[in-house]
Structures are given as C-alpha cells and as structure tokens.
Design a protein around this motif. Structure first.
Motif, short mmCIF file in Angstrom:
data_model
loop_
_atom_site.label_atom_id
_atom_site.label_comp_id
_atom_site.label_asym_id
_atom_site.label_seq_id
_atom_site.Cartn_x
_atom_site.Cartn_y
_atom_site.Cartn_z
N GLU A 111 0.87 -1.25 0.21
CA GLU A 111 0.11 0.01 -0.09
C GLU A 111 0.83 1.08 0.11
O GLU A 111 0.62 2.27 -0.64
CB GLU A 111 -0.89 -0.07 1.00
CG GLU A 111 -1.77 1.32 1.27
CD GLU A 111 -3.10 1.22 2.27
OE1 GLU A 111 -3.63 2.04 2.43
OE2 GLU A 111 -2.96 0.02 3.06
N ASP A 400 -4.91 1.70 -7.24
CA ASP A 400 -5.58 1.61 -6.12
C ASP A 400 -4.78 1.13 -4.84
O ASP A 400 -4.52 0.04 -4.75
CB ASP A 400 -6.77 1.27 -6.11
CG ASP A 400 -7.87 1.13 -5.02
OD1 ASP A 400 -7.29 1.68 -3.89
OD2 ASP A 400 -8.76 0.53 -4.96
N THR A 403 -6.25 -1.72 -2.48
CA THR A 403 -6.55 -3.05 -3.37
C THR A 403 -5.20 -3.49 -3.95
O THR A 403 -5.26 -4.80 -4.60
CB THR A 403 -7.75 -3.21 -4.35
OG1 THR A 403 -7.34 -1.95 -5.55
CG2 THR A 403 -8.91 -2.41 -3.50
N ASP A 406 -4.00 -7.23 -3.22
CA ASP A 406 -5.02 -8.39 -3.66
C ASP A 406 -4.43 -8.87 -4.75
O ASP A 406 -4.59 -10.22 -5.14
CB ASP A 406 -6.41 -7.61 -3.83
CG ASP A 406 -6.83 -7.17 -2.53
OD1 ASP A 406 -6.51 -7.44 -1.47
OD2 ASP A 406 -7.93 -6.62 -2.66
#
Length: 587
Positions: A111, A400, A403, A406
C-alpha cells in the motif's frame, strides 16, 4: 582492474557448445521496439514540441529518491539531488523515471509503494505532463525488491534447471503483473548473461545457465511474460557479463572473448530478446577489447552500443545504462562526464547517477557547447516516450493502494512458483542411495541460512512426514553433537561465487565424520558439491526462497519427482577439469 580469465571459462564454454549452442549469432530480420509509428509518432512529435531543453535532458535520467513517501524530506535526497523530497526531484529535475530500493526506504509494504508511486506521478504530471516510468531490479530469486506478499519465485538458475519455456513465461507474467499492481512499470530483468565462469562473483545463480541457446529460449519466454503483463522488460547486461571473475560494482572487468565467441556465446540471448521486442537493454560496465580496444566500458563505447547493438543487431528500443554509481563505469571519467560519454556512445537512459545535479549539469553543458546535439537528445527522448506510450502510461498511471496487495502473491502465483521450484531441484550425487528418506526419519537441519529459513525448512519437512530437528547457526562442534541423535543430517551451504566459505565446509566435514548420513543442499550456486567432501547425497536448490526450501523437503520425502538438470557445468574443486556437465541430474 582486469579479470583473470581462468581455465574454468574455456571448459564451461566447451560444455555449452556441446549442448547445441555453437552456431553463430543470427541477426534479427526486423528491428523491434521501435520509437513509435502512426498515432504514437504523431503524439511523440507533439510532446517533443512542447518540451523544454531541461525537460528533455531530465527524461534521460532514472533517479534514486529516498523515503517512503513523495513529500518526506530525506538528507540523502538533499546530498545526491540538491532537493529534499522525491516530489521535488521529479518537479525540479523532470526525471524520466525513478528506481525503488529497500535501502532507499521506498519499499516497506504494498500500500505504501502504491501511494508513493501515485504521488510521484502526480508530481510529474503537474510539472510537465510526462509520466514517470518507475522501475526496480525485480529478478526474483536472490535479487528481489517487492516485499510480501510478493510471490517468492525460485530465481533464474532454477528456471534454467527446469528448461521450461512455460515456466519462464509464467514467472515473467507474475513479476510483471505484481509490479504493475504496485504502480511500477519497468523490471530490470531478465538477466540474460551466459554464466560460463564459475568464479563469477556477481552473476552466478542470477543467470539462466551456461548454454546460450537455452538462455536465449528461456529469456525470450520471460520477456513475453513480463511484457504480456504490460511491464517493460530489460535484458541485461549487454554485451554479456557471464565470463568474468571481477564484480563491476567494485572494478572494471575485461572480457577477452574473440568475436566468434561473442557470436556463439554472449550475443544469442540478446538477439532473442530483440526478436521478442524487448523494451529495453541494459549495458554492462565491462571492457570488451575485440569490440572496442580503447579501454572504455561497454556503457561508454560507441562501437558497442551504436556499432554493434544499434546498427549490426538492429535494436531500436531503449538502451539503459547499468547504475552509474558503480565503480566499473567511474574509473576513467568524472561523474559529470560519464552520462555525456554514455549518450555519445548511444545510451538513452542514465540509471542512478551518484549526483543527479552534477550528471544533469554535465549533459546540459555538452548540449550547450554542441557536443551533444539537440537532434541526438531528441532521438533518446523519442525512444523513452515510445516506451511510455507502449505501456499505456499516458492513459493511466495511478493504482488503487487499498486493493494493490490483492493482486500480489495470489494462491495461483504461489502454486506456480512452487511448481517451478519442484521441477528445478536437482539431485547431483546420491552414491549411498539416501534419497528418498522413509517417512518418519529424524532429520537434523543445520548449516547456512537464517533461523527463519531453518524454520521454514523445518515446517516443510514435517509437512512431508519427516521428523525435523532444527539447529540454526550451529558451530561444527554443535552440529556434530546433535547428529548423534538423528537418522540423517541435512546441511545447507550457500556461496555467491565458486568457492564455498570455509566455515560452511567445516560444518559439513564435522557432520560427515560422525557417521550419520549427510544430505547436502546448495542454496545458491550449485558448485558447493565439489568443495564439501564426501556426503551421502547432494542436491542443488538454486535459491533459498520458501518455495526452494519446500522443494527440498518434497524431494527428500520422495513427494517431488526429481526432474531438474544442471544448467551450468560444475568444475572440479581445483579448476583443472569438469566434475559434472551441463544436463547432469540423477532421477
């Protein structure tokens, strides 16, 4: 500083040639990765027309920026770029790209990386509208950059041991997809150097092997996978860094191959990369007298970059230098002249200059005095813009952060990595028919490797029905004492060059003297087997990623079929012969 050309090189070259790699290099029929055509060419013309000279010069540089966020001041930014933050580096110097490292504090978690990438792109778009290409040395195996949950792939030589194009392509696809998910667009990978020098201190297990045809075939598949995931690949290190015992980070290696040897050994993987349409080719800081007898490294050589790579091999994509902070490129010129000499030689992107202000100033002065024409500058900027257009960076550069993780380290990717590692594991010797071990066998695990890696191996052995007894960081005396209470001793070694560290050999020797059967595993270069003395069996894992350790456990338990074969020859310990040839592997 020159490289001793040991007899190991010639023997390994012969072994590679015997596997079918002796044909002369074939020039590509057409040039790929061209600087754009049609709508792209028109867009590049429009972009160039609006760019200032400072912006054009900036596009030629890929900088290191320190810090986990784009707006965090860092003293290393100030000292190496003259400004305090990554955002200021982008806005002030108009750099064409950034490269991320753990040591520059860019890579903490997915992130954070995605957020940093977005914010750096905002700085670029706000100060000229040219998006950055963000890169990393993402080879996987022993050289990796993205943190967990990035897929722990087993590495280049493991791919070479499988011989599988499908595995190579899938590995490239995984790396490319995971980089794009985190906001990165350029992998400085694959390594396509043909590693024929067992004493090579910098390539080794990062290479696919010693057979040029196999390296070419697998590298092309990796490039297809990487770029199929819309991530630029960079074949490195041109014209071939595989036959040297000198580390170009520390000195200036000399490759004394004949032109025939270059054509049959070093160049085929680069030709295959060009045919595959590779976006970038990275230069090597090595001297190749047969191509350029001036003594300058390939990175600064017009005969090598323009004469050979551009004109003879027909390559039209981006030529990126290896790091300009490495000693191999700083031995003949000052830091202000190195990028100038690289551009005059034919390079397009200057990677990691040690002082960005000095490097840009050197190029600015060379343009001002006519040494570098603006036409020459535009040639490189066109190629860089074409690469950015090809990868869709003018359409969408943001990801993003919430996400991003993921799409990284997915179960499918982890399964693929494990399958590659399983297929790579190579049984080099098993004179005592020690493998497989019976279920329930008690196994001491010791030798090279951190406590964390020993614990991974412990869990893997137990999952395969063996009783594991871990002993991390053991001295020879501790290992010898522990061996009395187990059925088998499993001992890891790990060497980055040809010679196994004496401290590791001492542990293997002490275990062998106990009479307990010893199973040896090399976790990096496979050459350790000739330095450790007699053992019951020896395997090559080619890496110490979790998947490599799991493959070792599966092979010991008989749950993984032994399919891997040596992608490099293993010389005898004294360097006077060959102990194991390319293609060796017991079943």
């Amino acid at each position: 500083m020159t490289s001793p050309h040991s007899p190991l090189s010639r023997r390994a070259f012969t072994a590679a040639a015997l596997t079918g790699a002796g044909a002369a290099v074939a020039l590509p029929a057409t040039a790929h990765a061209s600087p754009g055509g049609g709508r792209d060419a028109a867009q590049i013309d429009e972009l160039l027309a609006d760019m200032t000279l400072e912006q054009k010069i900036g596009q030629l540089f890929v900088a290191v920026g320190y810090g986990p966020t784009a707006d965090a001041p860092h003293p290393s930014n100030t000292s190496s770029t003259g400004v305090d933050t990554i955002a200021e580096i982008v806005r002030t110097h108009h750099v064409g790209g950034l490269i991320y490292f753990v040591w520059s504090e860019n890579l903490q978690d997915i992130e954070q990386i995605a957020t940093l990438s977005n914010d750096a792109q905002d700085a670029a778009l706000d100060s000229g509208g040219i998006p950055l290409i963000i890169s990393a040395d993402e080879e996987r195996g022993v050289v990796y950059r993205l943190p967990a949950p990035a897929t722990p792939l087993p590495g280049q030589m493991a791919l070479g041991a499988t011989g599988s194009r499908a595995h190579a392509r899938k590995a490239g696809d995984i790396v490319g997809a995971e980089m794009r998910a985190a906001g990165l667009h350029q992998a400085f990978s694959p390594v396509v150097d043909v590693n024929i020098e067992a004493q090579n201190p910098v390539i080794g297990v990062r290479s696919l092997g010693a057979d040029p045809s196999a390296v070419a075939r697998l590298a092309a598949a990796q490039i297809k996978g990487l770029q199929g995931a819309n991530c630029s690949a960079a074949a490195k290190h041109f014209p071939g860094h595989g036959d040297t015992a000198t580390d170009s980070h520390l000195g200036l290696p000399v490759i004394d191959h004949t032109r025939e040897e270059l054509d049959t050994l070093d160049l085929p993987p680069f030709v295959a990369a060009i045919e595959e349409g590779v976006d970038a080719i990275m230069t090597a800081h090595i001297v190749v007298p047969v191509l350029d007898d001036s003594g300058v490294p390939a990175t600064l050589s017009h005969p090598i970059l323009t004469g050979l790579l551009r004109e003879e091999l027909g390559y039209e994509g981006v030529i990126v230098t290896d790091s300009l902070a490495m000693e191999g490129v700083r031995t003949l010129f000052g830091d202000d002249r190195v990028p100038v000499e690289a551009i005059l030689a034919g390079a397009d992107q200057m990677l990691m200059p040690p002082d960005l202000v000095v490097a840009i100033g050197g190029v600015r002065d060379a343009v001002a005095n006519g040494e570098i024409t603006e036409e020459r500058l535009d040639e490189s900027v066109r190629r860089i813009l074409a690469q950015k257009l090809r990868r869709g960076l003018f359409d969408q550069v943001h990801v993003d952060p919430a996400t991003a993780a993921d799409a990284i380290g997915t179960p499918r990717s982890v399964r693929t990595a494990q399958k590659i590692a399983d297929d790579a594991i190579t049984l080099i010797a098993d004179d005592a028919d020690a493998i497989p071990l019976a279920k329930g066998t008690s196994v001491l695990i010791t030798g090279a490797g951190t406590a964390e890696k020993i614990e991974v191996a412990t869990q893997a052995l137990e999952a395969h029905g063996l009783q594991a007894v871990p002993l991390a960081g053991a001295t020879p005396e501790q290992a010898s004492a522990a061996a009395a209470d187990v059925d088998v001793a499993l001992v890891f070694t790990s060497a980055s060059g040809f010679t196994t560290p004496a401290s590791q050999v001492a542990v293997v020797t002490a275990l062998a003297e106990t009479g307990t059967p010893v199973v040896h595993v090399s976790l990096r270069n496979p050459y350790d087997v000739v330095h450790i003395g007699e053992v019951a069996a020896s395997l090559a894992a080619y890496g110490n990623s979790d998947c490599n350790l799991e493959a070792v456990a599966g092979a010991l338990a008989g749950d993984v079929s032994l399919r891997g074969t040596l992608p490099v020859p293993i010389p005898t310990a004294d360097g006077t012969g060959e102990a194991y040839p390319v293609g060796h592997g017991l079943r």
